[in-house]
Each structure stands twice: as structure tokens, then as C-alpha cells.
Design a protein around this motif. Structure first.
Motif: not given
Length: 758
Positions: A199-200, A173-175, A194-195, A149-150
Motif C-alpha cells: 500500500l505504501e 516479492l516484487v511490486y 507485506v500488505f 486497492h486495485g
């Protein structure tokens, strides 16, 4: 700079980091030259660098160092740098092996990735964390899926870096999207949760890009329109837009539509010659945002501020979300519930429009709501209806009079507000200062003439004056600016609670009198960490021997959680004579090298020390505060209170206590003498303290002040020599005849043993 370019352009690179002039490094280089050709055959670049501070720049454990980079990801060699064959084998193994499922990154690489990678997930962990390895193993099951998903997934065990961005609990966890972080607060042990969350975040819809025609259409058709002007070719634009995207959904709940535009002419037309900038249209009338556009929470507060959302002199139409915000910010709110399907409603609305200004002058906000379901929730089943909300009651009052008589409605609203008489005593000058210093518990309301909010708040607070009296709290008000300035109060209104002369600033809603009352009672009955101002802090730093100051920000969840933990150790800090306070002052924080919040600074006789551990572990904070190395004050005898003295009596084998009085001139002279031997006494294993307490003196049967008493396992001996001669005092303290206890083999340290042998 060349190294950064090489790492960016080549898949496999070996780098030797060394210091210029290091003879050991030169020997290692001679060995490494032997394997350079073999590396080239494998298409592995081999380079060396000796720039100044290269170890700090690349976060290396030391120099010399050898590192293998695969697609920017680093592995440091931990073997013998003089054995080139082992190094070659290590390099080739790494080159031919499959990479870790989730790559580990160092500080510099992570910072590069945050800046360069649009979608990045970072797993922060601590090597000492028991659950981290199991959770990491779970997350490695979704690494390939995130790649599809890049989204690049990496891990970091750089605890210091984690602390800098506000992470104190592991794992975390940090996005990051275009460099903007979003913290995961779900179940990190569930890789599927988490996944889905990652994606959200990636799929989160960006705000609509509009052209000039759409802009003019939206200005004419949308009540609330926020336009972000940006430069299409500016590398900072994606980051700015991402910050705004984070609040897009919440803004929509308030009826605010956010769009983006890169039309330079339109940006210039609305006042932004050099975008980015934010323009807010309310029924066509616009205002520009002049705050920090990278602070999305500040932007949202500005957009949803009732003052900014109010557009005309008419009664404001609001939705449920807007009304909730108005209720939080206003003491008295009148609502007319209506419906477009109601035949009577237009006429009643026209009537109440005539009293909107008068209600506003009386401190009552008037709004209208078209929401039948919401009306039912407040007990309204027939429309139109007027409902009045006030802070003293959870349930609103429904108007039962004639809806066509506007004057009658206005009188009813003002009666519902029910302002009380002037009952809180007004004090100024020395009388007020004396009361603050001498009164056990006193609440002081600082206000100013001509301040409408001050008057409104005062009317509410007068409702709790009698309740305060019942709880033994004196309540006074003052307009004495000189007293206010002395305690750092510069904004009005303000409420400060004093107990034994120690201030604590109220930081809640002053208009919520029940909240104020509960807070005052809590201060009176419980030992809480006081909120102070800058001036208060400066005074306390000068006057308090041990002062722990918690710097924090408002609207910061982690700050509030940590504060709850610190409250648990506040009493124990008191036992050790440590006064703990809290303060909200970002500018002052910079003076003490505080870059992130929250933070804790420990002042020992005015000397600051910054806590660098985990603030979420209050026990480790307490241990740090009471650690002898942190508490020790150079050339000064430690001041103790009664509780500390009792503790020392139980714990210290050899304890010297100087009993004195603050108002005794001779005591000051003796103290100067005794401080000459404090360090030497410490070397002999003798704890030396001072106490200015008549009660403590009586407890230990000390008749004369000043007095020096030597406690050997709690057995006291009174010094009867000249206290002005420190050399004789230290000779007495270290004399075997004095410290020896009959029928007991004495424990001594090396220094004491040397003296005995002499």
C-alpha cells in the motif's frame, strides 16, 4: 497475434497447441472436435494454434499441449489427451470452480501483466523451497484486500525468469508499478507487513505536475529544481515518471525539488525536441541530463554530484545530506558554520569569500552550513566558526585564530593539509616490469602529469609508504603509459597490487590512505579474489588453464553479498588449480552472453562456460567448478599443482603423473605424444595429469625430468621405456603386470575388464 487478442477479450478459453504435420496431434484434434460444442454451450472458446516455436513463445513444457485460460491465467492439462470426456470434465470443473486465491502465471502471461497492469505484486517461489508454501498460504489472506486497492497479486515458480531479474533467493516479492520493479526486503512471512508495504508503494506521492507560470516561478525561487519533460500521450511516459518518483524523496533530502511537465514548447526551449528529458536548474542556471533516464540511481547520482550542485564562484551553501556526499568525494573540506541570527557572520563570510579560489587551487573544498545542531555535533558551540576535515582523522580541527584575517585562515588551512615530501620511488620500463614479475608483494601507483587528482592522491599515499615497508610491501609510482596499457590501466590515477606477478586493482577511494593501507595489508595477509581489467583478463584467459571470472556491477548489493560467499571458496578453488578473479566490464560481459549481473564464467584453456545456477550458494558454485565434466579439456592432459596432486594421490586408484619442466624442449614433444592417449587412458579408469614443479618431483623422489610415474593406490612405478612412443606407453599402463597390486583383488572398469578377458 489472433490468440493474444482472443485471450485478452474472452474470460474462458481452451487452447490446443500442436506442431503442424504431427500425426498424434491430428488424432487428438479429431477427439477434441467432439467436445467443442459442449464448451461453446458453457461460453468457453475452444481454439487451436500451430505457429512455429509456439511452445517457446508460450513457455510450454512440450507439444502437443492443452491449456485452459481464465482471465489470461493458465492451467495446463496433464492427463491423457486422447480421452475427450475426461478433458471436458476437467474444463467444466475449472470453468465452474473458484480461482486460486493468488493466481499462478506462466512467463508470457507475467510479461503481459507487467506491461499492462499498473499495480502488480508478484510472489516468486521455488517448488523445492520448504518455507515457500507456508508463506504463500499467509499471503493468500491479503489477496482480496490488495484487489480492493486495485493491486493485482500473482505468483510464479519460474526460477529462470526470477534469475533474469536478479532474484536468486526464494521466496521473493516484487511490486511493479507501470512496469518498474521494486524489491521487498522486509519480513515476507508477515502478511500484514507485506500488505502495508504494498500500500505504501501504491500511495507513494507522484511528483508535482506544473504549468508554464509555475515553472518560471520555481526557477526564480528554488535553488535546485529538476524538471522532467514528457509527452502526455506517450505510453512509455508512466514508466519514465515512475523511475523518477523512486528518487524524489531522497533528492528532497539534498534540497532538490523535482517536478514534471508536458509542455512541448517548454521542452523544446530547454533542448528536448523529442521528450522525455531532464533539465536541472541551479539558482536559475540549467544543465541537461544526457544519461539513461530509466536508471534512477544514475539520475540521483548526477543530480547530487557536488560538481553539478556547485553553481557560483562563491562559497557553496550546503545542507547535511549534501555535506555528507562532499565528504565522500573530497579529501579536504573546510566548513564555515554560521547563522542568520549571528551579527558577526556576514562580515566573516565576506572575508573568507576572498580565499575561496586559493583554497580550491590548494585542493581544499570550502562550503558554508547554517545548522546549529550539526555544528554542535562537531564541537562548535559559538558561531561563526571554521572547521577543517581531512581523511587522516575522524575528528575535524577547529580554527582558533582571527576570523577577520583571511590570509591567516588560508595559511592555516594549507598547513592543516600538510602535504608530505616525495618519498615513493618512481620507476619505468623494464626495471618496473622486472620488479612486478619478481617481487613477492608490490603496489604500483599509476599516474599522469597535469592530473590534479593524481597529485592530491599521491600526497596522501606518501603518508603510508613507510607502513607498507613495515608489512613487506614495496610501493612504487610510475608514469609509464606502456606498462599501464599492458595491464589495462587507461584512467588515472590507479593503484594495482601485484603478488607473484598476479594483479589486483584497487576499487575504493584512493584519497582515503588508511583505507588503501588496510586493503594492501589484507591482500598481503589474506587470499582475496583479485579485481582485474579487460587486458589483464585477456592475458589470463590465454595463460591460465582454469580461470573463474566473476562479472559484477558497482553499487549492487546482491553482487557484494555473492562476492563475500565466493571469497569463502577461493582457497578451495586454489587446491583444484582454479584461479578466481573479478571484473567490472559490462561491455565485455556481453561478449559472453551475460545479460544480468552478477554472473560467473569458467574458462578452461580459454573455452568459456557460463554458470546458470544459484550464485548465492557458494558450495554449489564450487561443486560446479570442480565437476569433472566441466573441467575436462578435450585432447589435453590436465595440469595440476602440488596441492591438487596430493588430493589426487589420496582419491585416485590409478593415477599417471608426467613430471616435466616448462623450459624443456623435449618435454613439449613428449606431451604431444602422451596427449594422444589421454582419452584412452580415461576410458580404462586411469587419471592422467602433468605437473611442472621441481618441489613435487623431489617430494615423490623423482630424479630425472621428464619422467612418467604410475601410482596404483599411491604405490609408484616408473616407466623406463621410450616416452616418444605413446602406443607402448598405453600398452604398459593397461598391462595387468603393471597395474596389479600383490595380495589385493584389483578394481577394474568395463574397458579394463574387456582387455583382461582378451
Amino acid at each position: 497475434k489472433m490468440l493474444d487478442k482472443i485471450l485478452a477479450e474472452n474470460d474462458h478459453v481452451v487452447v490446443f497447441f500442436y506442431a503442424e504435420g504431427d500425426k498424434k496431434a491430428q488424432k487428438i484434434l479429431n477427439e477434441l472436435e467432439n467436445i467443442d460444442d459442449e464448451c461453446e454451450e458453457k461460453d468457453i472458446d475452444f481454439v487451436k494454434t500451430s505457429d512455429d516455436d509456439i511452445d517457446k513463445e508460450y513457455d510450454l513444457p512440450g507439444l502437443p499441449a492443452l491449456a485452459f485460460y481464465r482471465h489470461k491465467f493458465r492451467t495446463i492439462y496433464t492427463g491423457d489427451l486422447m480421452k475427450e470426456e475426461e478433458i471436458l470434465e476437467w474444463v467444466i470443473d475449472l470453468h465452474e470452480s473458484t480461482a486460486d486465491v493468488i493466481e499462478s502465471v506462466d512467463r508470457k502471461t507475467l510479461q503481459v501483466l507487467i506491461n499492462d497492469v499498473e499495480h502488480l505484486a508478484v510472489f516468486f517461489y521455488d517448488d523445492e523451497c520448504e518455507s515457500c508454501s507456508d508463506i504463500l498460504e499467509e499471503l493468500e489472506n491479503i489477496d482480496d484486500d490488495t484487489d480492493k486497492h486495485g493491486i493485482q497479486f500473482v505468483k510464479s515458480n519460474d526460477v529462470k525468469l526470477a534469475h533474469e531479474i536478479g532474484i536468486f533467493a526464494f521466496p521473493a516479492l516484487v511490486y511493479y508499478e507501470t512496469g518498474v520493479p521494486i524489491m521487498y526486503d522486509g519480513n515476507i512471512a508477515s502478511n500484514q507487513d507485506v500488505f502495508n508495504w504494498i500500500l505504501e508503494q501504491k500511495a507513494d506521492q507522484s511528483i508535482q505536475l506544473i504549468n508554464r507560470d509555475q515553472l518560471f516561478e520555481y526557477i526564480g525561487t528554488k535553488d535546485f529544481l529538476a524538471v522532467v519533460f514528457y509527452k502526455e500521450d506517450d505510453p512509455d511516459s508512466p514508466r519514465v515518471l515512475r523511475h523518477i518518483e523512486l528518487i524524489d524523496d531522497e533528492a528532497a533530502e539534498y534540497g532538490i525539488y523535482i517536478v514534471k511537465m508536458h509542455d512541448k514548447l517548454m521542452a523544446k526551449k530547454y533542448g528536448f525536441r523529442n521528450p522525455p528529458g531532464l533539465t536541472y536548474f541551479r539558482k536559475g542556471k540549467y544543465i541537461n541530463y544526457d544519461g539513461d533516464i530509466d536508471d534512477e540511481e544514475e539520475v540521483l547520482d548526477w543530480l547530487t554530484s557536488p560538481a553539478n550542485m556547485e553553481m557560483t564562484d562563491h562559497i557553496e551553501q550546503v545542507n547535511r545530506k549534501m555535506f555528507e556526499k562532499i565528504r565522500k568525494n573530497s579529501d579536504y573540506v573546510a566548513v564555515i558554520f554560521y547563522s542568520d541570527e549571528c551579527k558577526q557572520c556576514p562580515r566573516v563570510l565576506a572575508e573568507v569569500e576572498h580565499i575561496d579560489d586559493e583554497a580550491d587551487k590548494a585542493g581544499i573544498d570550502f562550503v558554508k552550513i547554517d545548522d546549529k545542531q550539526m555544528a554542535k555535533e562537531y564541537g562548535v558551540f559559538a558561531l561563526p566558526a571554521i572547521v577543517f576535515f581531512k581523511p587522516t582523522s575522524k575528528e575535524p580541527v577547529i580554527y582558533a585564530g582571527d576570523l577577520y584575517e583571511e590570509e591567516q585562515i588560508l595559511t592555516w588551512l594549507i598547513t592543516q593539509k600538510d602535504p608530505s615530501g616525495d618519498v615513493i620511488e618512481d620507476l619505468e620500463g623494464e626495471r618496473l616490469v622486472h620488479l612486478i614479475e619478481e617481487s613477492g608483494s608490490i603496489a604500483v601507483y599509476f599516474y599522469a602529469d597535469g592530473c590534479e587528482q593524481c597529485t592530491k592522491v599521491l600526497e596522501e599515499l606518501e603518508n603510508i609508504d613507510d607502513d607498507c615497508d613495515k608489512h613487506g610491501i614495496t610501493f612504487v609510482k610510475t608514469r609509464d603509459f606502456s606498462v599501464a596499457d599492458g595491464y589495462g590501466v587507461h584512467e588515472y590515477p590507479a593503484l594495482v597490487y601485484f603478488e607473484g606477478g598476479i594483479p589486483n586493482v584497487f576499487e575504493g577511494e584512493l584519497s582515503e590512505e588508511e583505507e588503501v593501507l588496510q586493503w594492501l595489508i589484507t591482500q598481503k595477509t589474506e587470499d582475496r579474489i583479485e579485481l582485474i581489467t579487460r587486458q589483464m583478463l585477456e592475458t589470463m584467459v590465454e595463460e591460465t588453464q582454469y580461470l573463474a571470472v566473476y562479472f559484477y556491477k558497482i553499487n549492487c548489493n546482491i553482487c557484494d553479498q555473492i562476492l563475500e560467499g565466493l571469497e569463502l571458496i577461493d582457497d578451495e578453488c586454489d587446491v583444484f588449480g582454479i584461479h578466481m578473479v573479478k571484473i567490472q566490464d559490462p561491455q565485455l560481459a556481453k561478449r559472453y552472453s551475460i545479460k544480468t549481473f552478477p554472473a560467473l564464467v569458467y574458462f578452461r584453456n580459454g573455452n568459456p562456460l557460463l554458470f546458470e545456477g544459484d550464485l548465492q550458494n557458494e558450495q554449489s558454485v564450487l561443486e560446479w567448478l570442480i565437476d569433472d565434466d566441466n573441467r575436462e579439456l578435450a585432447d589435453e592432459i590436465e595440469e595440476v599443482n602440488e596441492r591438487m596432486l596430493d588430493r589426487l594421490m589420496a582419491e585416485s586408484t590409478l593415477l599417471v603423473v608426467f613430471f616435466y619442466d616448462d623450459d624443456c624442449a623435449e618435454c613439449e614433444e613428449i606431451l604431444e605424444e602422451l596427449e594422444e592417449i589421454d582419452g584412452e587412458a580415461d576410458m580404462f579408469g586411469i587419471d592422467f595429469v602433468k605437473i611442472a614443479s621441481i618441489q613435487a618431483a623431489k617430494k615423490y623422489e623423482i630424479v630425472n625430468i621428464p619422467s612418467l610415474v604410475y601410482f596404483r593406490k599411491q604405490v609408484p612405478v616408473l616407466y623406463d621405456g621410450d616416452l616418444h612412443q605413446h602406443d607402448k606407453v598405453i600398452t604398459w599402463l593397461t598391462s595387468q603386470d603393471v597395474f596389479e597390486i600383490k595380495n589385493e583383488i584389483e578394481e577394474v572398469n568395463r574397458k579394463m575388464l574387456d582387455k583382461l578377458l582378451e
